[in-house]
Design an enzyme around this catalytic site. Structure first.
Site, PDB file in Angstrom:
ATOM      1  N   ASP A   1       8.552   2.350  12.141  1.00 31.86           N
ATOM      2  CA  ASP A   1       7.451   1.601  12.783  1.00 31.86           C
ATOM      3  C   ASP A   1       7.329   2.092  14.228  1.00 31.86           C
ATOM      4  OD1 ASP A   1       6.687   0.058  10.668  1.00 31.86           O
ATOM      5  OD2 ASP A   1       7.935  -1.658  11.210  1.00 31.86           O
TER       6      ASP A   1
ATOM      7  N   LEU B   1       0.834  -1.212   0.000  1.00 28.59           N
ATOM      8  CA  LEU B   1       0.000   0.000   0.000  1.00 28.59           C
ATOM      9  C   LEU B   1       0.870   1.264   0.000  1.00 28.59           C
ATOM     10  CD1 LEU B   1      -2.726  -0.934   2.653  1.00 28.59           C
ATOM     11  CD2 LEU B   1      -3.037  -0.708   0.190  1.00 28.59           C
ATOM     12  N   SER B   2       2.183   1.091   0.139  1.00 30.20           N
ATOM     13  CA  SER B   2       3.069   2.253   0.285  1.00 30.20           C
ATOM     14  C   SER B   2       2.966   3.254  -0.867  1.00 30.20           C
ATOM     15  CB  SER B   2       4.524   1.798   0.463  1.00 30.20           C
ATOM     16  OG  SER B   2       4.661   1.180   1.701  1.00 30.20           O
TER      17      SER B   2
ATOM     18  N   LYS C   1      15.157  -5.933   6.035  1.00 33.44           N
ATOM     19  CA  LYS C   1      15.202  -4.983   7.158  1.00 33.44           C
ATOM     20  C   LYS C   1      16.436  -5.148   8.063  1.00 33.44           C
ATOM     21  CE  LYS C   1      10.344  -3.904   7.958  1.00 33.44           C
ATOM     22  NZ  LYS C   1       9.318  -3.829   9.002  1.00 33.44           N
TER      23      LYS C   1
ATOM     24  N   THR D   1      11.636  -3.257   3.293  1.00 36.92           N
ATOM     25  CA  THR D   1      10.742  -4.238   3.903  1.00 36.92           C
ATOM     26  C   THR D   1      11.295  -5.648   3.730  1.00 36.92           C
ATOM     27  OG1 THR D   1       8.423  -4.896   4.123  1.00 36.92           O
ATOM     28  CG2 THR D   1       9.190  -4.436   1.881  1.00 36.92           C
TER      29      THR D   1
HETATM   30  P1  NAP Z   1       5.719 -12.074  12.177  1.00 28.25           P
HETATM   31  O1  NAP Z   1       7.159 -11.868  12.486  1.00 28.25           O
HETATM   32  O2  NAP Z   1       5.341 -12.945  11.038  1.00 28.25           O
HETATM   33  O3  NAP Z   1       4.914 -12.660  13.457  1.00 28.25           O
HETATM   34  C1  NAP Z   1       4.936 -12.057  14.671  1.00 28.25           C
HETATM   35  C2  NAP Z   1       4.763 -13.070  15.795  1.00 28.25           C
HETATM   36  O4  NAP Z   1       3.432 -13.531  15.857  1.00 28.25           O
HETATM   37  C3  NAP Z   1       5.570 -14.350  15.655  1.00 28.25           C
HETATM   38  O5  NAP Z   1       6.907 -14.125  16.002  1.00 28.25           O
HETATM   39  C4  NAP Z   1       4.833 -15.268  16.622  1.00 28.25           C
HETATM   40  O6  NAP Z   1       5.282 -15.023  17.966  1.00 28.25           O
HETATM   41  C5  NAP Z   1       3.399 -14.794  16.517  1.00 28.25           C
HETATM   42  N1  NAP Z   1       2.596 -15.694  15.698  1.00 28.25           N
HETATM   43  C6  NAP Z   1       2.771 -15.995  14.390  1.00 28.25           C
HETATM   44  N2  NAP Z   1       1.832 -16.880  13.981  1.00 28.25           N
HETATM   45  C7  NAP Z   1       1.061 -17.139  15.075  1.00 28.25           C
HETATM   46  C8  NAP Z   1      -0.063 -17.986  15.306  1.00 28.25           C
HETATM   47  N3  NAP Z   1      -0.584 -18.733  14.329  1.00 28.25           N
HETATM   48  N4  NAP Z   1      -0.583 -18.004  16.539  1.00 28.25           N
HETATM   49  C9  NAP Z   1      -0.081 -17.246  17.549  1.00 28.25           C
HETATM   50  N5  NAP Z   1       0.984 -16.426  17.378  1.00 28.25           N
HETATM   51  C10 NAP Z   1       1.539 -16.377  16.162  1.00 28.25           C
HETATM   52  O7  NAP Z   1       5.034 -10.690  11.935  1.00 28.25           O
HETATM   53  P2  NAP Z   1       5.524  -9.179  12.188  1.00 28.25           P
HETATM   54  O8  NAP Z   1       6.303  -8.729  11.028  1.00 28.25           O
HETATM   55  O9  NAP Z   1       6.091  -9.041  13.543  1.00 28.25           O
HETATM   56  O10 NAP Z   1       4.091  -8.452  12.091  1.00 28.25           O
HETATM   57  C11 NAP Z   1       3.039  -8.812  12.972  1.00 28.25           C
HETATM   58  C12 NAP Z   1       1.713  -8.247  12.489  1.00 28.25           C
HETATM   59  O11 NAP Z   1       1.769  -6.828  12.536  1.00 28.25           O
HETATM   60  C13 NAP Z   1       1.365  -8.594  11.043  1.00 28.25           C
HETATM   61  O12 NAP Z   1      -0.016  -8.791  10.948  1.00 28.25           O
HETATM   62  C14 NAP Z   1       1.770  -7.357  10.268  1.00 28.25           C
HETATM   63  O13 NAP Z   1       1.016  -7.189   9.094  1.00 28.25           O
HETATM   64  C15 NAP Z   1       1.435  -6.272  11.283  1.00 28.25           C
HETATM   65  N6  NAP Z   1       2.235  -5.047  11.125  1.00 28.25           N
HETATM   66  C16 NAP Z   1       1.543  -3.891  10.954  1.00 28.25           C
HETATM   67  C17 NAP Z   1       2.233  -2.712  10.863  1.00 28.25           C
HETATM   68  C18 NAP Z   1       1.465  -1.429  10.696  1.00 28.25           C
HETATM   69  O14 NAP Z   1       2.064  -0.417  10.322  1.00 28.25           O
HETATM   70  N7  NAP Z   1       0.193  -1.423  10.989  1.00 28.25           N
HETATM   71  C19 NAP Z   1       3.631  -2.683  10.948  1.00 28.25           C
HETATM   72  C20 NAP Z   1       4.312  -3.889  11.126  1.00 28.25           C
HETATM   73  C21 NAP Z   1       3.588  -5.081  11.208  1.00 28.25           C
HETATM   74  P3  NAP Z   1       5.531 -16.225  19.014  1.00 28.25           P
HETATM   75  O15 NAP Z   1       6.198 -17.307  18.220  1.00 28.25           O
HETATM   76  O16 NAP Z   1       6.389 -15.588  20.017  1.00 28.25           O
HETATM   77  O17 NAP Z   1       4.205 -16.645  19.553  1.00 28.25           O
END
Ligand code: NAP
Length: 270
Positions: free
Chosen positions: A99, A14-15, A63, A59
């Protein structure tokens, strides 16, 4: 001025839409491009961009890998261990993590005050690192990181927040606090029938924040709203991190109302 997004697969980003709206509202003549770059081409790509580009976002999957290629890394990006914004400045490459600022602006805009209070963060991925760093910097009273495997949590979290309490989802059921932040992908499209926590857990907090923005109302947020809690999705943060990158590139601050305007227009196109 040229800007862009460096990453692996970028088709659904979406950027470009966010930065296009930013240029339209500010009157800045800018061009924001998607720059799909494989890992092995990253150093050459950065050299090519120097001189031609003012800045870029970074991204998945670059990163962390981009960090040794930079001349300077900001304090928050260093602590988080990831860079999502590069500023090509006076022949040098500066890395930042917006972020962190996007999350800060989102809480601020929604009047969620966590100083001295209890906050709990779900998930131990990259997004959680920025959120944990922010809560540590503003000095929350108590900070919980909730993970499926407390024994396997990345050591880096303890460097960011030495007083961090790492717990599992069962232990979370006994926690009461101000704000609960979902930093997992649980509930994200197309798996919209999942919620990261039981409804009783949400009852223990005053505010629920979901970094997910698609769908705009995850089950987690729907349940929080049903319980009369403040419920905030991640779209404001997404736009705010883009505007924070522009603040670095333009060397100018922008009001939160600009973020809100871009967000409202973007919402209509999602
Ligand atoms: P990620 O690294 O893929 O996952 C984050 C953590 O979620 C994993 O390390 C895991 O932690 C947990 N997880 C993953 N699958 C799971 C499941 N099925 N059940 C329970 N826990 C689960 O993602 P990320 O990059 O940190 O991003 C996380 C979310 O934030 C995404 O939805 C992303 O789109 C959103 N986000 C939004 C923004 C924004 O600007 N709004 C910015 C960045 C990210 P554990 O193994 O410790 O449980």
């Amino acid at each position: 001025m040229k800007y862009g997004l460096l990453g692996g697969k970028l088709a659904h980003s979406l950027s470009p839409a966010i930065h296009k709206l930013f240029f339209a509202y500010t009157g800045i003549k800018g061009d924001y491009q998607l720059l799909e770059t494989p890992a092995e081409a990253l150093p050459a790509m950065l050299s090519r961009m120097q001189g031609a580009y003012q800045g870029c976002n970074v991204t998945i999957p670059h990163k962390v890998a981009v960090m040794p290629l930079l001349d300077k890394i900001s304090a928050e990006a260093e602590a988080i261990g990831a860079v999502n914004t590069i500023y090509f400045h006076q022949g040098r490459l500066e890395g930042h993590n917006t972020d962190y600022f996007g999350f800060a602006k989102m809480l601020d805009f929604n009047n969620i005050a966590a100083v001295g209070k209890t906050a709990a963060v779900l998930g131990s991925g990259g997004a959680a690192r920025a959120v944990v760093k922010y809560f540590t910097d503003i000095k929350v009273g108590r900070l919980y990181l909730v993970t499926r495997n407390p024994q396997q949590v990345d050591e880096h979290f303890y460097k960011i927040a030495p007083d961090l309490q790492v717990i599992d989802y069962q232990q979370l059921e006994a926690v009461r606090g101000e704000v609960l932040v979902n930093c997992t992908p649980v509930g994200m499209y197309p798996h919209t029938d999942s919620c990261p926590v039981k409804t009783e857990v949400i009852a223990g907090f005053n505010s629920a924040v979901d970094l997910i923005y698609n769908p705009s109302q995850t089950l987690f947020l729907q349940e929080a709203a049903r319980q009369g809690k403040k419920a905030v999705n991640g779209l404001f943060m997404l736009v705010a991190q883009a505007v924070a990158a522009q603040e670095i590139w333009q060397q100018q601050e922008y009001e939160s109302q600009l973020i809100k305007r871009i967000m409202t227009e973007l919402e209509q196109s999602l």
